[in-house]
Design an enzyme around this catalytic site. Structure first.
Site, mmCIF file in Angstrom:
data_model
loop_
_atom_site.group_PDB
_atom_site.id
_atom_site.type_symbol
_atom_site.label_atom_id
_atom_site.label_comp_id
_atom_site.label_asym_id
_atom_site.label_seq_id
_atom_site.Cartn_x
_atom_site.Cartn_y
_atom_site.Cartn_z
ATOM 1 N N CYS A 61 1.048 -1.204 0.010
ATOM 2 C CA CYS A 61 0.063 -0.041 -0.050
ATOM 3 C C CYS A 61 0.712 1.039 -0.085
ATOM 4 O O CYS A 61 2.108 1.199 -0.583
ATOM 5 C CB CYS A 61 -0.902 0.027 1.256
ATOM 6 S SG CYS A 61 -0.081 0.046 2.832
ATOM 7 N N LEU A 62 0.520 2.346 0.570
ATOM 8 C CA LEU A 62 1.115 3.395 0.360
ATOM 9 C C LEU A 62 2.525 3.327 1.709
ATOM 10 O O LEU A 62 3.469 3.717 1.171
ATOM 11 C CB LEU A 62 0.503 4.841 0.729
ATOM 12 C CG LEU A 62 1.434 6.128 0.887
ATOM 13 C CD1 LEU A 62 2.011 6.448 -0.811
ATOM 14 C CD2 LEU A 62 0.618 7.429 1.301
#
Length: 101
Positions: A61-62
């Protein structure tokens, strides 16, 4: 796994990179050849990953928070060789590793 370990998994074991960010994040840049299924849809769309069942899966994810949750969801779906990318997309990009737009 860290970025270097993820690179080894992809290059040596044909690992699947699974982007679990939301669509607008994915469209802003992603790891090369990543498959995109947002975390919020993983349980309902998990069957789309069945063809990758024999390969390691590296979720990202980020920053690494959602990918930890994705690892648990993937385990529920029957995946056994699953990892999450520590530091996520941000750490990968900061390490100077390739990204796609």
């Amino acid at each position: 796994v860290g970025s270097a370990d993820a690179t080894l998994l992809v290059n040596r074991q044909d690992a699947l990179l699974l982007d679990v960010r939301e669509t607008q994040e994915y469209e802003g840049g992603r790891l090369p050849k990543a498959v995109h299924i947002p975390l919020s849809q993983l349980d309902s769309r998990g069957s789309e990953l069945a063809r990758y069942a024999g390969r390691p899966v590296v979720a990202y994810c980020l920053s690494g928070n959602r990918s930890r949750m994705a690892v648990r969801a993937l385990a529920r779906l029957g995946f056994t060789d699953v990892y999450h990318l520590q530091g996520g997309y941000r750490a990968w990009k900061d390490a100077g590793l390739p990204v796609e737009k």
